[in-house]
Design an enzyme around this catalytic site. Sequence first.
Site, PDB file in Angstrom:
ATOM      1  N   HIS A 142       0.821  -1.214   0.000  1.00 11.61           N
ATOM      2  CA  HIS A 142       0.000   0.000   0.000  1.00 11.61           C
ATOM      3  C   HIS A 142       0.855   1.265   0.000  1.00 11.61           C
ATOM      4  O   HIS A 142       1.496   1.608   0.998  1.00 11.61           O
ATOM      5  CB  HIS A 142      -0.927  -0.001   1.218  1.00 11.61           C
ATOM      6  CG  HIS A 142      -1.789   1.214   1.315  1.00 11.61           C
ATOM      7  ND1 HIS A 142      -2.145   1.782   2.513  1.00 11.61           N
ATOM      8  CD2 HIS A 142      -2.365   1.987   0.343  1.00 11.61           C
ATOM      9  CE1 HIS A 142      -2.889   2.862   2.282  1.00 11.61           C
ATOM     10  NE2 HIS A 142      -3.035   2.994   0.986  1.00 11.61           N
ATOM     11  N   GLU A 154       3.168   0.391   3.106  1.00 12.87           N
ATOM     12  CA  GLU A 154       2.741  -0.634   4.051  1.00 12.87           C
ATOM     13  C   GLU A 154       2.761  -1.999   3.349  1.00 12.87           C
ATOM     14  O   GLU A 154       2.197  -2.151   2.263  1.00 12.87           O
ATOM     15  CB  GLU A 154       1.340  -0.326   4.577  1.00 12.87           C
ATOM     16  CG  GLU A 154       1.297   0.937   5.429  1.00 12.87           C
ATOM     17  CD  GLU A 154      -0.111   1.324   5.846  1.00 12.87           C
ATOM     18  OE1 GLU A 154      -0.284   1.751   6.995  1.00 12.87           O
ATOM     19  OE2 GLU A 154      -1.033   1.208   5.023  1.00 12.87           O
ATOM     20  N   ASN A 192      -3.802   4.839   7.880  1.00 12.78           N
ATOM     21  CA  ASN A 192      -5.204   5.260   7.862  1.00 12.78           C
ATOM     22  C   ASN A 192      -5.884   5.010   9.203  1.00 12.78           C
ATOM     23  O   ASN A 192      -6.826   5.722   9.572  1.00 12.78           O
ATOM     24  CB  ASN A 192      -5.957   4.535   6.745  1.00 12.78           C
ATOM     25  CG  ASN A 192      -5.672   5.136   5.387  1.00 12.78           C
ATOM     26  OD1 ASN A 192      -5.350   6.317   5.275  1.00 12.78           O
ATOM     27  ND2 ASN A 192      -5.771   4.339   4.345  1.00 12.78           N
TER      28      ASN A 192
END
Length: 513
Positions: A142, A154, A192
Amino acid sequence: MNSRIDTVGIVGTGVMGAGIAQIAAAAGIKVRLFDAREGAAAAACEGLRATFDKLVAKGKMEPDAAQTAMARLSPEPDIAALKDCGLVIEAIVERLDAKQQLIAQLEDVVSADAILATNTSSLSVTAIAVECRHPERVAGFHFFNPVPLMRVVEIIPGFATSEGTTQALSDLAKKLGHRGVVVKDTPGFIINHAGRAYGTEALRIVEEGVASFAQVDAILRDAVGFRMGPFELFDLTGLDVSHPATRAIFEQFYSDPRYKPSYIAEQRVVARELGRKTGRGFYNYGAAAAYSTSTQVTPGIEAADLPAVWIAPSADFDTADLAALVRACGGAVDHDDSPQSGSLILMAPLGEDATSAALRLGYDPTRTVGIDLFTGVGTHRTLMGTPALDARFADAARTVLTRDGGTVTFIGDSTGFVAQRVLAMVVNLACEIAQQRIASPRDIDDAVRIGLGYPKGPLSWGDSLGADKILTILTRIHALSGDPRYRAGPWLRRRATLGLSLLNDEQPGRVKE
């Protein structure tokens, strides 16, 4: 798994796919791009050519390097052309069924030792890979937008992902010049997930009528050091992106109040006031609007009319700097053991509202003003008073504390002011991520600092501010409000109580997984 990845396939050539292609080509990797939309892959390559040209023009890339990088990019008309890629990264629409179908399709295209990666920002990697014949070679990879500038990625192993797959992606991240962090397959992963605290607490403060959007932004930007206030950030990102993400994480954590979305954000989404992209969000960006986050300036009072200032002793802060500031601003300090009858009482509560602190300490609430010293005196000061505060003493406090050219934001009575509340929530949520072993403390700290642009990683920040103070803020807010969102997590509580760093991961006797 293929530990040496020389050719990467990218499916989906939008902003994220193109960004990944850019850094891969620049790092010496051949990149094959495919997009189901006709002509999209070729258009992405032309866009990257323009990007490399701009980098050359700015002196950030040598002409030969740009030309060589472009030669490594190959738009492909058929997904079958990805068959000899050691890694294929999907960067398509954020929909579980679409990603599942694509990954399953790629299994029939690539070789047996190829890795399949998803750039999902919110979906379960385990769920994406569950229908695959070989889920051990599927993982999350990610990136963040813009990929070349946000140098963190990530790496998310699903339940069946092999160690070899995880290691190969970690090695590739390093080659790409990004900080790779290995993360458990949990809602929001690290960045997030951790990012929920900043915006949701700011929204809660506004919901309570404590301060306006502009006041909250000014405090967190000018007094704390964030690059942007939360409402400026919402407008930049777009509420159509940030609000659904908050709602999804709230639902995935089974309505944990820490992640509770705000009706304020929901109303703006419904009204299509999404931020900069629509011309209006929390601020107005229209041609006739003067975009500003400045706070209202109230005229001061004459020096001769200023009362003396009695500075309340504090068990939480050293108030010597505050007394020096008052004197430097031309204020008279009341040195009596208790305040004289006409003195302005200036106190520095931690985690309390002005009402509770004044009554607990026995101060006259009509002339008591609280100042937030959590991040130091600084040049931007946050003040608050009780609902009974006499306007003359509010004006006196504002006048005294701006005479050195500093600025003041006067907020409504609030447990923990603004900075205390937001920073405590940011640190506590990072501690919860560490407690759940979603990632190592150091990886959490680096990922959040890089990925969210915070001045410091949240765990390092907690250490510098004082884990004991963070714990005190949360404990007092929780006691006064009864709201479970302010409960202190065990990682924070134990380390604060023992005087350990929040980055400390030592657990003697524990067998590591």
